[in-house]
Every structure is written in structure tokens, then in C-alpha cells.
Design an enzyme around this catalytic site. Structure first.
Site, PDB file in Angstrom:
ATOM      1  N   LYS A   1       0.813  -1.219   0.000  1.00 11.97           N
ATOM      2  CA  LYS A   1       0.000   0.000   0.000  1.00 11.97           C
ATOM      3  C   LYS A   1       0.848   1.271   0.000  1.00 11.97           C
ATOM      4  O   LYS A   1       0.395   2.316  -0.448  1.00 11.97           O
ATOM      5  CB  LYS A   1      -0.971  -0.037   1.147  1.00 11.97           C
ATOM      6  CG  LYS A   1      -2.090  -1.010   0.783  1.00 11.97           C
ATOM      7  CD  LYS A   1      -2.943  -1.451   1.859  1.00 11.97           C
ATOM      8  CE  LYS A   1      -4.059  -2.328   1.346  1.00 11.97           C
ATOM      9  NZ  LYS A   1      -3.919  -3.720   1.771  1.00 11.97           N
TER      10      LYS A   1
HETATM   11  C1  PLP Z   1      -4.486  -4.710   1.279  1.00 13.84           C
HETATM   12  C2  PLP Z   1      -3.757  -5.998   1.174  1.00 13.84           C
HETATM   13  C3  PLP Z   1      -4.188  -7.000   0.300  1.00 13.84           C
HETATM   14  C4  PLP Z   1      -5.450  -6.860  -0.519  1.00 13.84           C
HETATM   15  O1  PLP Z   1      -5.339  -5.878  -1.504  1.00 13.84           O
HETATM   16  P1  PLP Z   1      -6.656  -5.283  -2.216  1.00 13.84           P
HETATM   17  O2  PLP Z   1      -6.181  -4.195  -3.084  1.00 13.84           O
HETATM   18  O3  PLP Z   1      -7.527  -4.785  -1.095  1.00 13.84           O
HETATM   19  O4  PLP Z   1      -7.301  -6.405  -2.946  1.00 13.84           O
HETATM   20  C5  PLP Z   1      -3.410  -8.134   0.188  1.00 13.84           C
HETATM   21  N1  PLP Z   1      -2.288  -8.305   0.925  1.00 13.84           N
HETATM   22  C6  PLP Z   1      -1.853  -7.368   1.782  1.00 13.84           C
HETATM   23  C7  PLP Z   1      -0.624  -7.615   2.579  1.00 13.84           C
HETATM   24  C8  PLP Z   1      -2.562  -6.181   1.942  1.00 13.84           C
HETATM   25  O5  PLP Z   1      -2.130  -5.241   2.782  1.00 13.84           O
END
Ligand code: PLP
Length: 465
Positions: free
Chosen positions: A112
Site C-alpha cells: 500500500k
Molecule cells: C491490502 C492488502 C491485500 C489486498 O489488496 P486489495 O487491493 O484490497 O485487494 C493483500 N495483501 C496485503 C498484505 C494487503 O495489505
């Protein structure tokens, strides 16, 4: 670039507008009016380009009209200069067919950061001239919260209220949020699930009493700018593996469907993507939707992959809209039905178009641990459980041509989920030095019931009006 809502009733906005808005005021999500196209030669010309410059070139069509090319490049250099790996999102080989795209070299150790480090700078940039701050309200299953807080802490003209489900995020995830002492950061633990928290946030965006007095912004992946920034690493990986002359498939650990939707966008722009594999844990609404055409909310389960413990995947609406030929009126009716019945049968055209690009696979806890063991024993890689869900799904794709490389998105650093790693391979992954400090710092967090009025009133009282 102009942006339209999936439900067709909200104003058309430019890039600055969608960045500051989040959810459209008709309840829909914004998408570009059309997909920019990169030709074979234009993609070939991106080979070997450093990540920040690649990012600026891939995103330029989306930001056109709101940022100059030079400004965009400067923001990308600033956003990605803080990553602890020179390649920003390095690609690691596992075996002849399988690769990992490591997305966790940002400050909070999950993918993220790739989008949110840029989004924090975009906010600051677009808010320079404002008098009232932007009040960011978000819900997190763990990683969005810390990445968003890191991205906006101490920045001017913006404050953040982050809701997380109490006891459902890991200690490290919680501490990454609650130990940030900047005055513009507010953490709220909700006595409920992530879906409860996300539903409250969505309701606040539509709550006139609140939106009349506050400028509310979003950092969840309903915010278009986040998805846009994630498109870049699909290009980066595919270019490494021979694009535009060779296709690649991607396996994506999925929760809110943002990350994998970015892969779809890359494909729409001309990147040769063979297949997108949606990998889920026991919370498998997406696997059911893609395989059986049944998008209906099940019970929410707590798992060893908390960032994917999601039933209602906001961004799936974007795909449903694309898959019905961008018919906003029929999509709005479908989503209304889903709002009341919690179930949404896909129509045949939607099913067919989605099946042409997406596969889905679910991993049990045992399969998740087994994928971590395989990565460690056969390839010498320590991976986190979310990545392992993706890797399991990637290795189950027997129908794929073995000559097509399959890239699993490594979405978090293994040290973020030490218990699961230890359970799988009996090894404790060390936290990088720059994160270790959070284990001693004091935490700051308000605990509230899963009650809409209580949460709204708290935010309203604390926010800068
Ligand atoms: C947020 C997250 C996901 C999922 O991603 P999306 O974009 O919500 O589908 C998967 N793995 C990790 C470690 C995350 O932080």
C-alpha cells in the site's frame, strides 16, 4: 483526463477532483472516461527506465490537465526515493515459471505504500491553496491504515481518522498506526469487523450532515489515484519479463479488489497480460463471484491473512461496470439490489467477460502455510502469508501455458506477520531497523462501539471545521 462514476449520476471530475473526492456522491466509484492506449513501440521504449520515471510515464495520461509532466516526475521521485530498495519493486525468481514481485520496501512494509506515498504528496499539492483541511476518513483491515497514516502524518491541510476492527489486526499493524504522534492523526478501534468499519465510512461519505461541514477525502482503494499508482508495477514486472513481446500472468492476494483491478487497467492500456488470478482466503466472495457468478456476502472469518478478511470488495463494482459495457443505469440497479439483499447474481455477459481475463483460487490455512514452506525450502525465500495465498493460487493454475511467466505479487514483508511465518517455517523474520522502534513507543487510540452515530459524532467533534 475526465472521470465518470460507475453509477452515472455524479459530476464528471478531473484528476485533481477524483483525487480529493473518494466515493462519488451517487454512491459509485470513479473511473477514467476512456483507457489510455500504449502501443507496442511505446511499451518497448519503457524497458530499462528507472521506476520513478516509468511511473511518471505510465500515469501521465491519467493526470493530464491537473499536473505537468515535470511536476508528476518530481512527485514520483520524492515518493519512491524513500523506498529501501533501489529497484523500488524488485522481481525475484522462484523457479522456471514462478516469480515474486516484491512490493514491500516502503516505510510500512506492505504494497500500500507504493500508492499511498504518492497520494500523500498529491494531497499536499492539491490542497496548497485551501483554507479548510481535507478530513480523510478511512477503514483498514491493517495495512492501508499504517500506510495512509505514514503518508499524511504532519502534512499541511490534511487530517486523518482511521478505523480498524479491534483485535483483528496484527500487533505490528496496530502499532504502526497508533504510535504515530502527529496531531493530525486519529485512530479509532471499532468493536466489530472490517466490513462494519468500511460500511460506516461509506455511509459517512453520503451523510449530508457531515459532508456539509467537512471536506471528506478517502485513502481506501475507492480512491482512483491509488489504483493508478499500482498500475505502474505491473508494467515494471512485465517489462522485466519481456513485454511487449511476451505475455505474463499475475496472481494477486486479494481483498478489496484494488490491486488486481490495477492489473486489469494495465492490460486495458495495452500491456500483454495473459491472465489475472484472484487469490483469496476463506473469505471467498470473489472466488464465488468469478467462478459461479454469485456475488453474495458470506460470514466474515478471521484468518492468518487479516488484510484479506473482506466480504464486500468495493472495487469489484468497477469491474462489474466494465463487464456490463459501462451501462451505469443497470449497474446502479444491480448495486441497489445488492445493498438490500446482500446478494448479486452476475448477468451472463458480465460472467463471460470476467472469465476471459480472471481466474480465482482460494487457499486454506494449510495450503497457505504449505506455500510458505515451498518458497522457503525450494527457493530460499521467506514470504508472508498474504503472498503465500497468492503463490498457492499461482501454482494451482494448471491450465496456463508453462511458457508464460506467473508473477505473484508479494504484498507484505514477512516480518509484518511473524506468527504465521514462524508457524510455517519455524523462523522468526526480523523487523527492519527503521520499523523496530514502534515496539517501544506509546500507543494512541480511541475504542468505540460498532455504532454509526457514535463514530460519526466522535469524528465530527474532533475534526477541524
Ligand atoms: C491490502 C492488502 C491485500 C489486498 O489488496 P486489495 O487491493 O484490497 O485487494 C493483500 N495483501 C496485503 C498484505 C494487503 O495489505
Amino acid at each position: 483526463m475526465r472521470y465518470v462514476s460507475t453509477r452515472g449520476q455524479a459530476p464528471v471530475l478531473d484528476f485533481e477532483g477524483v483525487t480529493l473526492t473518494g466515493l462519488a456522491n451517487d454512491g459509485g466509484l470513479y473511473l477514467p472516461e476512456e483507457w489510455p492506449q500504449f502501443s507496442h513501440d511505446q511499451i518497448a521504449a519503457l524497458r530499462g527506465v528507472p521506476y520513478p520515471e516509468l511511473a511518471a510515464r505510465v500515469m501521465a495520461p491519467f493526470t493530464a490537465g491537473s499536473l505537468s509532466q515535470d511536476d508528476l516526475l518530481a512527485l514520483c521521485q520524492q515518493a519512491y526515493g524513500g523506498f529501501s530498495h533501489a529497484a523500488v519493486t524488485p522481481l525475484v525468481q522462484l523457479d522456471e515459471q514462478h516469480w515474486l514481485l516484491e512490493l514491500f520496501y516502503g516505510p510500512t512494509l506492505a504494497f500500500k505504500d507504493v500508492a499511498l506515498q504518492l497520494l500523500g504528496l498529491l494531497f499536499e499539492r492539491f490542497l496548497e491553496k485551501r483554507e479548510r483541511p481535507l478530513t480523510i476518513i478511512g477503514a483498514t483491515s491493517g495495512d492501508t491504515g499504517s500506510a495512509a497514516i505514514d503518508a499524511v502524518a504532519g502534512r499541511k491541510n490534511v487530517e486523518i481518522f482511521m478505523l480498524h476492527p479491534e483485535g483483528r489486526v496484527s500487533d505490528i499493524q496496530r502499532r504502526q498506526m497508533t504510535t504515530v504522534s502527529a496531531a493530525n492523526v486519529h485512530n479509532i478501534a471499532i468493536a466489530g469487523s472490517f466490513d462494519d468499519a468500511q460500511a460506516m465510512v461509506k455511509r459517512m461519505f453520503a451523510d449530508r450532515a457531515l459532508t456539509d461541514t467537512l471536506d471528506i477525502g478517502a485513502v481506501n482503494s475507492i480512491n482512483w489515484a491509488r489504483l493508478m499508482a499500482q498500475v505502474v508495477y505491473y508494467f515494471a514486472a512485465a517489462l522485466q519479463l519481456g513485454a511487449p513481446d511476451r505475455k505474463a500472468a499475475f496472481s494477486v492476494p486479494t481483498g478489496n479488489f484494488g490491486d488486481v483491478f490495477a492489473g486489469y487497467v494495465a492490460q486495458k492500456m495495452g500491456l500483454p497480460v495473459e491472465r489475472l488470478i484472484v487469490a483469496t482466503n476463506k473469505n471467498d466472495i470473489l472466488a464465488r463471484a468469478i467462478r459461479d457468478g454469485d456475488y453474495s456476502v458470506g460470514e466474515s472469518h478471521a484468518t492468518i491473512t487479516p488484510s484479506m478478511d473482506i466480504q464486500v470488495s468495493s472495487n469489484f463494482e468497477r469491474l462489474l461496470f466494465e463487464a456490463n459495457g459501462r451501462d451505469a443505469a443497470s449497474l446502479a440497479a444491480q448495486m441497489d439490489g445488492f445493498g438490500s439483499s446482500k446478494t448479486l447474481p452476475l448477468d451472463p455477459a458480465q460472467r463471460e467477460r470476467i472469465a476471459a481475463m480472471f481466474s480465482a483460487e482460494r487457499a486454506t490455512p494449510e495450503q497457505t502455510l504449505e506455500a510458505m514452506r515451498w518458497a522457503h525450502q525450494a527457493c530460499g525465500e521467506v514470504i508472508d502469508p498474504h503472498t503465500a495465498v497468492g503463490l498457492h493460487a499461482a501454482r494451482e493454475q494448471n491450465a496456463l501455458d508453462p511458457a508464460v511467466p506467473v508473477v505473484t505479487l508479494a504484498t507484505a514483508h514477512p516480518a509484518k506477520f511473524p506468527d504465521a511465518v514462524e508457524q510455517a517455517i519455524d523462523l522468526r523474520a526480523d523487523l527492519p531497523k527503521r520499523v523496530e522502534r514502534i515496539m517501544e513507543r506509546e500507543e494512541r487510540c480511541e475504542t468505540l462501539p460498532a455504532d454509526y452515530d457514535a463514530v460519526r459524532d466522535y469524528i465530527s467533534a474532533k475534526a477541524t471545521h
